[in-house]
Write an enzyme that holds these catalytic residues in place. Structure first.
Site, mmCIF file in Angstrom:
data_model
loop_
_atom_site.group_PDB
_atom_site.id
_atom_site.type_symbol
_atom_site.label_atom_id
_atom_site.label_comp_id
_atom_site.label_asym_id
_atom_site.label_seq_id
_atom_site.Cartn_x
_atom_site.Cartn_y
_atom_site.Cartn_z
ATOM 1 N N GLU A 182 -10.979 4.461 14.022
ATOM 2 C CA GLU A 182 -11.331 3.450 15.334
ATOM 3 C C GLU A 182 -10.233 3.933 16.291
ATOM 4 O OE1 GLU A 182 -11.639 2.310 12.204
ATOM 5 O OE2 GLU A 182 -13.524 1.822 11.974
ATOM 6 N N ILE B 129 -28.076 14.456 -2.844
ATOM 7 C CA ILE B 129 -28.598 15.709 -3.673
ATOM 8 C C ILE B 129 -28.771 15.795 -5.334
ATOM 9 C CG2 ILE B 129 -28.416 18.155 -3.665
ATOM 10 C CD1 ILE B 129 -27.677 17.980 -0.647
ATOM 11 N N HIS B 130 -27.711 15.080 -5.708
ATOM 12 C CA HIS B 130 -27.399 15.079 -6.964
ATOM 13 C C HIS B 130 -28.412 13.906 -7.709
ATOM 14 C CE1 HIS B 130 -23.802 17.332 -6.690
ATOM 15 N NE2 HIS B 130 -23.673 17.469 -8.012
ATOM 16 N N GLY B 131 -29.267 13.230 -6.939
ATOM 17 C CA GLY B 131 -30.237 12.253 -7.651
ATOM 18 C C GLY B 131 -29.179 11.367 -8.581
ATOM 19 N N ARG C 11 -31.302 22.508 -10.214
ATOM 20 C CA ARG C 11 -32.214 21.385 -10.427
ATOM 21 C C ARG C 11 -33.680 21.589 -9.762
ATOM 22 N NH1 ARG C 11 -32.834 16.876 -13.671
ATOM 23 N NH2 ARG C 11 -34.099 15.408 -12.649
ATOM 24 N N GLU D 297 -3.223 6.984 7.916
ATOM 25 C CA GLU D 297 -2.690 7.868 9.058
ATOM 26 C C GLU D 297 -3.165 7.458 10.234
ATOM 27 O OE1 GLU D 297 -0.303 9.774 7.373
ATOM 28 O OE2 GLU D 297 0.556 9.945 9.591
ATOM 29 N N GLU E 55 1.777 13.877 14.321
ATOM 30 C CA GLU E 55 0.948 15.078 14.591
ATOM 31 C C GLU E 55 0.421 15.782 13.315
ATOM 32 O OE1 GLU E 55 2.774 16.930 17.751
ATOM 33 O OE2 GLU E 55 1.927 15.943 19.467
ATOM 34 N N TRP F 11 0.830 -1.256 0.152
ATOM 35 C CA TRP F 11 -0.075 0.049 0.047
ATOM 36 C C TRP F 11 0.660 1.138 0.081
ATOM 37 C CZ3 TRP F 11 -4.813 -0.157 -1.697
ATOM 38 C CH2 TRP F 11 -5.481 -1.071 -1.546
ATOM 39 N N ILE F 12 2.214 1.229 -0.516
ATOM 40 C CA ILE F 12 2.994 2.384 -0.386
ATOM 41 C C ILE F 12 2.639 3.456 -1.317
ATOM 42 C CG2 ILE F 12 5.305 3.234 -0.080
ATOM 43 C CD1 ILE F 12 4.172 1.047 1.829
HETATM 44 C C1 LIG Z 1 -4.890 4.041 -0.528
HETATM 45 C C2 LIG Z 1 -3.983 3.676 0.667
HETATM 46 C C3 LIG Z 1 -2.859 4.472 0.668
HETATM 47 C C4 LIG Z 1 -1.775 4.058 1.550
HETATM 48 N N1 LIG Z 1 -0.430 4.654 1.744
HETATM 49 C C5 LIG Z 1 0.353 4.242 2.578
HETATM 50 C C6 LIG Z 1 1.765 4.583 2.636
HETATM 51 O O1 LIG Z 1 2.162 5.382 1.781
HETATM 52 N N2 LIG Z 1 2.561 4.213 3.584
HETATM 53 C C7 LIG Z 1 2.279 3.143 4.451
HETATM 54 O O2 LIG Z 1 3.033 2.688 5.233
HETATM 55 N N3 LIG Z 1 0.752 2.703 4.611
HETATM 56 C C8 LIG Z 1 0.088 2.883 3.408
HETATM 57 N N4 LIG Z 1 -1.296 2.530 3.760
HETATM 58 C C9 LIG Z 1 -1.714 1.655 4.620
HETATM 59 C C10 LIG Z 1 -2.449 2.067 5.751
HETATM 60 O O3 LIG Z 1 -1.962 3.144 6.663
HETATM 61 C C11 LIG Z 1 -3.074 0.996 6.665
HETATM 62 O O4 LIG Z 1 -4.065 0.512 5.661
HETATM 63 C C12 LIG Z 1 -3.844 1.533 7.990
HETATM 64 O O5 LIG Z 1 -2.681 2.085 8.665
HETATM 65 C C13 LIG Z 1 -4.609 0.474 8.356
HETATM 66 O O6 LIG Z 1 -3.802 -0.767 8.430
HETATM 67 P P1 LIG Z 1 -4.598 -2.014 7.795
HETATM 68 O O7 LIG Z 1 -5.022 -1.792 6.649
HETATM 69 O O8 LIG Z 1 -3.658 -3.196 8.046
HETATM 70 O O9 LIG Z 1 -5.724 -2.560 8.816
HETATM 71 P P2 LIG Z 1 -5.673 -3.475 10.286
HETATM 72 O O10 LIG Z 1 -4.644 -2.951 11.208
HETATM 73 O O11 LIG Z 1 -5.860 -4.678 9.720
HETATM 74 O O12 LIG Z 1 -7.251 -3.133 10.868
HETATM 75 C C14 LIG Z 1 -8.345 -3.566 10.467
HETATM 76 C C15 LIG Z 1 -9.616 -3.152 11.356
HETATM 77 O O13 LIG Z 1 -9.321 -3.389 12.623
HETATM 78 C C16 LIG Z 1 -9.208 -2.265 13.442
HETATM 79 N N5 LIG Z 1 -8.086 -2.146 14.481
HETATM 80 C C17 LIG Z 1 -7.017 -2.667 14.430
HETATM 81 N N6 LIG Z 1 -6.549 -2.832 15.633
HETATM 82 C C18 LIG Z 1 -7.603 -2.330 16.548
HETATM 83 C C19 LIG Z 1 -7.642 -2.105 18.013
HETATM 84 N N7 LIG Z 1 -6.584 -2.115 18.657
HETATM 85 N N8 LIG Z 1 -8.637 -1.660 18.505
HETATM 86 C C20 LIG Z 1 -9.695 -1.412 17.674
HETATM 87 N N9 LIG Z 1 -9.783 -1.344 16.469
HETATM 88 C C21 LIG Z 1 -8.626 -2.086 15.702
HETATM 89 C C22 LIG Z 1 -8.960 -1.179 12.235
HETATM 90 O O14 LIG Z 1 -9.305 0.342 12.669
HETATM 91 C C23 LIG Z 1 -9.733 -1.450 11.108
HETATM 92 O O15 LIG Z 1 -11.102 -0.995 11.067
HETATM 93 C C24 LIG Z 1 -2.216 3.027 2.675
HETATM 94 C C25 LIG Z 1 -3.711 2.656 2.527
HETATM 95 C C26 LIG Z 1 -4.285 2.610 1.431
HETATM 96 C C27 LIG Z 1 -5.522 2.092 1.480
#
Ligand SMILES: Cc1cc2nc3c(=O)[nH]c(=O)nc-3n(C[C@H](O)[C@H](O)[C@H](O)COP(=O)(O)OP(=O)(O)OC[C@H]3O[C@@H](n4cnc5c(N)ncnc54)[C@H](O)[C@@H]3O)c2cc1C
Length: 379
Positions: free
Chosen positions: A363, A333-335, A264, A359, A236, A150-151
């Site tokens: 949750e 709103i755009h239907g 509209r 970021e 931050e 996902w980088i």
């Molecule tokens: C388009 C896109 C761009 C991205 N770009 C980057 C990037 O440039 N660099 C990079 O390093 N990463 C990147 N990411 C990754 C992104 O930072 C992670 O997807 C994100 O941190 C969530 O991790 P995960 O997908 O592994 O979800 P998981 O950690 O598997 O979490 C799954 C679900 O469980 C919940 N959850 C997990 N632990 C807990 C807890 N302790 N308590 C309550 N709920 C919890 C989460 O909130 C989520 O709803 C990107 C992702 C996307 C989709």
């Protein structure tokens, strides 16, 4: 007119001249906007928050957030091209040695080198301390093995802040984590461009490392075991960035809906005169305004040098949910036209959910806010 206002005006003119007319075509083709990236370089965006002594603009978080809001109101994905690049630069400027700053920051500020942040792995996102990528010392180098996923900027970028385990057995786990400046070289390969719901055109990719040799002087700060702390040091500002993107999407959706609701007509009058639509517009406007104020409040605290994890967390949480809610309401709103690829609202609707995930998921954001609240207010 001060310099920041001049820059914001230049951004506005650029968005109207170059971005708005092109966005739908790029987004639908999922094509990298190379010409826009060149213009972003000329505007100085790749050095926006890097200090002037290294060739950057040295903008405050508040001005930077305003820039992100303006661009994201039209095309949120574009802000991802310089956002994560600036997080790489921040890690070097905040924690790098004098030699590392002198070597890397001028090239990052000019956009000659562009990159991002490589933290997430196939089995570790939120729980970053569970990453498996290792870097083993071998003379004057470290040998890196593992996979990131996902980088952002993974294909188009050439250099990344790479989070690894230098001591996989360390307890607590974060003591074994280190952050490297990782330029593309032998042993560092890029997988396919990941297909996504939205956030098109910007490349999200898997990065594979197989006996990748990185010189020891690329370890940020040149001390092992600081990686987790160094990544957390950018959180931050990272959250203020994402909050600003959320404000942009929430305001962009409001603008589209307000215009459409006056054009509209149903039952002999503009839909803006039906109370059900008015209630939606009022909620959207209030959410967008609240998101903006929370974000600028967090940015102001950051600029004063105050600890602002609680404020940045609230801004990120609220603004990203505002983006999701406003884009959904604007689509309604755009239907039927909201569901059409010939209107812009469908893009905002597809882009918004990412902001609730990246970021730090929302949750986790709420958990962090609650923990901070209790820590700051002991009974
Ligand atoms: C388009 C896109 C761009 C991205 N770009 C980057 C990037 O440039 N660099 C990079 O390093 N990463 C990147 N990411 C990754 C992104 O930072 C992670 O997807 C994100 O941190 C969530 O991790 P995960 O997908 O592994 O979800 P998981 O950690 O598997 O979490 C799954 C679900 O469980 C919940 N959850 C997990 N632990 C807990 C807890 N302790 N308590 C309550 N709920 C919890 C989460 O909130 C989520 O709803 C990107 C992702 C996307 C989709």
């Amino acid at each position: 007119m001060n310099e920041d206002t001049q820059l914001l005006d230049a951004i506005d003119r650029w968005v109207e001249r170059s971005v708005r007319p092109a966005v739908r075509e790029f987004d639908h083709a999922d094509r990298y906007p190379a010409a826009l990236v060149d213009e972003m370089r000329e505007l100085g965006l790749f050095g926006a928050t890097i200090s002037p002594e290294y060739g950057g603009l040295g903008l405050s978080a508040a001005t930077y957030a305003r820039i992100v809001m303006r661009i994201a109101a039209v095309w949120m994905a574009l802000t991802g091209i310089f956002n994560s690049h600036l997080m790489l630069a921040l890690a070097i400027e905040k924690f790098g040695t004098r030699a590392q700053k002198a070597r890397w920051l001028p090239k990052l500020a000019s956009g000659e080198i562009r990159g991002g942040l490589a933290l997430t792995e196939p089995d570790a996102g939120t729980d970053l301390q569970a990453i498996r990528m290792t870097a083993r010392r071998d003379g004057g180098h470290y040998v890196v093995n593992g996979t990131k996923t996902w980088i952002s900027n993974g294909i188009e970028g050439s250099c990344f802040a790479l989070l690894v385990k230098t001591d996989p057995q360390a307890e607590p786990r974060h003591r074994g984590m280190s952050l490297f400046i990782a330029p593309k070289a032998m042993g560092f390969s890029v997988g396919r461009k990941l297909e996504k719901l939205g956030y098109k055109s910007i490349d999200s990719a898997e990065l594979a490392f197989e006996n990748y040799r990185v010189p020891a002087d690329h370890l940020i700060g040149e001390v092992e075991g600081q990686g987790f702390y160094q990544v957390a040091g950018g959180l931050e500002l990272g959250r203020i960035n994402v909050a600003a993107r959320g404000v942009g999407v929430a305001e962009g959706a409001l603008e589209l809906a307000t215009r459409y609701a006056q054009q509209r007509h149903t039952f002999g009058k503009p839909i803006a005169e039906h109370q059900a639509i008015q209630l939606k517009l009022a909620d959207m406007a209030t959410r967008a305004r609240a998101a903006r104020l929370l974000t600028l409040d967090a940015a102001a605290a950051f600029d004063r040098g105050e600890r602002c994890d609680l404020e940045a967390g609230m801004a990120k949480y609220f603004a990203s949910e505002a983006a999701l809610e406003n884009s959904t309401e604007a689509l309604r709103i755009h239907g039927a036209y909201g569901y059409s690829k010939e209107y812009d609202i469908e893009r905002l609707y597809r882009d918004a959910p990412l902001l609730c995930i990246g970021e730090g998921t929302n949750e986790m954001q709420r958990i962090i806010i609650a923990r901070q609240l209790v820590a700051r207010n002991p009974a």
